[in-house]
Design an enzyme around this catalytic site. Structure first.
Site, short mmCIF file in Angstrom:
data_model
loop_
_atom_site.label_atom_id
_atom_site.label_comp_id
_atom_site.label_asym_id
_atom_site.label_seq_id
_atom_site.Cartn_x
_atom_site.Cartn_y
_atom_site.Cartn_z
N ALA A 155 0.84 -1.21 0.00
CA ALA A 155 0.00 0.00 0.00
C ALA A 155 0.87 1.24 0.00
O ALA A 155 1.51 1.57 1.01
CB ALA A 155 -0.93 0.00 1.22
N TRP B 64 9.17 1.92 4.68
CA TRP B 64 9.64 3.22 4.20
C TRP B 64 9.35 4.35 5.19
O TRP B 64 9.01 5.45 4.78
CB TRP B 64 9.00 3.60 2.86
N ARG C 174 35.81 26.18 -13.43
CA ARG C 174 36.27 25.10 -14.30
C ARG C 174 36.60 25.66 -15.70
O ARG C 174 35.76 26.31 -16.33
CB ARG C 174 35.16 24.05 -14.41
N HIS D 294 28.87 19.61 -13.60
CA HIS D 294 30.07 19.16 -12.88
C HIS D 294 30.81 18.02 -13.61
O HIS D 294 31.85 17.56 -13.12
CB HIS D 294 29.71 18.68 -11.46
N GLY D 295 30.25 17.55 -14.72
CA GLY D 295 30.93 16.49 -15.47
C GLY D 295 31.22 15.28 -14.60
O GLY D 295 30.39 14.87 -13.78
N GLU E 45 5.07 12.04 -0.34
CA GLU E 45 3.98 13.02 -0.13
C GLU E 45 3.15 13.17 -1.41
O GLU E 45 2.80 14.28 -1.80
CB GLU E 45 4.52 14.40 0.30
#
Ligand SMILES: Cc1cc2nc3c(=O)[nH]c(=O)nc-3n(C[C@H](O)[C@H](O)[C@H](O)COP(=O)(O)OP(=O)(O)OC[C@H]3O[C@@H](n4cnc5c(N)ncnc54)[C@H](O)[C@@H]3O)c2cc1C
Length: 380
Positions: free
Chosen positions: A126, A152, A260, A331-332, A356
């Site tokens: 469920a 969970w 970068r 960010h590769g 939710e």
């Protein structure tokens, strides 16, 4: 946009999250635990009881202020934000649906964070259809006997008290169950894709005797009323938590694109990188505005708050997923490693589209709101 008090609160939440949570979030993620000291610190700062009415020792804050807190915690660590979410859902359910004695006993404990709450609805069979729970509640004198398996459950491994939904002859029924009730057992679920520090657990109930006074609302109203009210608040703080993820993705991506170098220039000079950042920037603003609108409607007890909250959660969660995927892309290879937090944001955002109310469940509901609103307009 914000009142002076809300702006001041937002600054304090931001400072707290930057100082106490963000520097440790990757370590919590790695260890798959939230240290008890962190939970205690949140409690001692009064953050876990912020929305609980003042008469019970809480902060009695408005919805916008609660949202600002969820946003700042979500920017720092989605697991810690999820603690705020489930704990405040439990306090809300008790305040809204508990009897006087239950409220007098439990709300001060929840407000102070002396006891931590978790919401135990889902089961192996469920999920989205919460009314399909098979956990049983059998009347025995003034008590209820509780048997079943919940799965969970966020912070289920460490919570002191659960709002549990079981099935009676009248239908799904909610009550409050203390962890130290004989027959309660928990089992940590590890290696989740996201909110890995949220100590999510299986919770087993084996012939647990629960006092009748722990009932929340009448038998049969457990999902429609108790879980319904709790989920509405949970969606609101999850939506704001996703605003936090969007902010974190934007911060990390701007920093990285500013440092970068490839093909002889900073990657921020490449237009396709800029497109990802402009999408993130737009989504972050849009999600924040939707969450703010939902908060304002909630504070005015406007009937439109329900639809606004669903809209905000749906948009913010899907936008957070888009932003986190792009943040990893910017960010590769570094984004694919645990050296950079963007990897965490990607897993966390995926979970936000499941909990939710999944994105699909929100889509189904939002279409219904659209039809209803237009039908009402046509009869006016
Ligand atoms: C990390 C984590 C923490 C959680 N914490 C809690 C907690 O604290 N307490 C708790 O009770 N539960 C918790 N849950 C469970 C969560 O509420 C459920 O996962 C959620 O309700 C979805 O249920 P499900 O996973 O069984 O998916 P299902 O309901 O089986 O859905 C599977 C897929 O089908 C789609 N689907 C289902 N029905 C429809 C429909 N009518 N229309 C269109 N699409 C549909 C869904 O969108 C999804 O994509 C948590 C889950 C996770 C992953």
């Amino acid at each position: 946009m914000l009142t002076a008090e809300q702006a001041q609160a937002a600054k304090e939440f931001r400072d707290f999250a930057d100082r106490e949570i963000a520097p440790h979030a990757d370590a919590y993620h790695e260890a798959q635990r939230t240290p008890p000291e962190t939970i205690r610190l949140l409690a001692d700062e009064g953050l876990l009881g912020l929305p609980v009415p003042e008469q019970y020792g809480g902060g009695g804050c408005d919805a916008v202020t609660l949202g600002l807190l969820a946003g700042e915690l979500g920017r720092a660590c989605s697991s810690v934000r999820s603690l705020l979410t489930v704990h405040t859902m439990v306090a809300h359910a008790v305040n809204r649906w508990g009897g006087r004695a239950l409220k007098d006993t439990w709300l001060p404990r929840l407000a102070s964070g002396e006891r931590i709450g978790a919401l135990a609805v889902s089961e192996p069979g469920a999920g989205s259809d919460a009314a399909g729970v098979t956990t049983t509640l059998t009347k025995d004198g003034d008590d209820w006997l509780l048997d079943g398996h919940k799965k969970w459950i966020t912070y289920g491994e460490s919570a002191d008290v659960f709002v549990v939904v079981g099935r009676t002859d009248a239908g799904p029924t909610a009550l409050l169950v203390e962890r130290d009730t004989p027959g309660v057992r928990t089992e940590l679920i590890e290696d989740l894709i996201g909110i890995r520090a949220s100590m999510t657990a299986n919770v087993y109930f084996d012939n647990c005797r629960i006092p009748g006074a722990n009932l929340l609302a009448r038998p049969g109203l457990g999902v429609s009323h108790v879980v319904g009210a709790a989920l509405d608040l949970g969606r609101y703080t999850v939506g704001w938590g996703c605003v936090g993820i969007l902010d974190a993705c934007l911060d990390a991506s701007v920093d990285y694109a500013n440092s970068r170098v490839q093909f002889g220039s900073l990657i921020k000079e490449h237009q396709l990188v800029r497109r990802m950042i402009s999408n993130m920037y737009t989504d972050a603003h849009a999600a924040r505005l939707l969450c703010l609108e939902a908060g304002r409607l909630r504070d005015r007890h406007d009937p439109g708050a329900l639809a606004a909250t669903s809209t905000a959660k749906y948009f913010a969660a899907t936008a957070a997923t888009r932003a986190a995927a792009d943040a990893v892309q910017i960010h590769g290879a570094n984004g694919c490693s645990s050296d950079y937090s963007v990897q965490r944001y990607l897993g966390d955002s995926r979970v936000m589209e499941v909990i939710e109310g999944s994105s699909q469940l929100h889509q189904v509901g939002l279409a219904e709101y659209a039809f209803q609103e237009r039908a009402l307009r046509s009869v006016r």
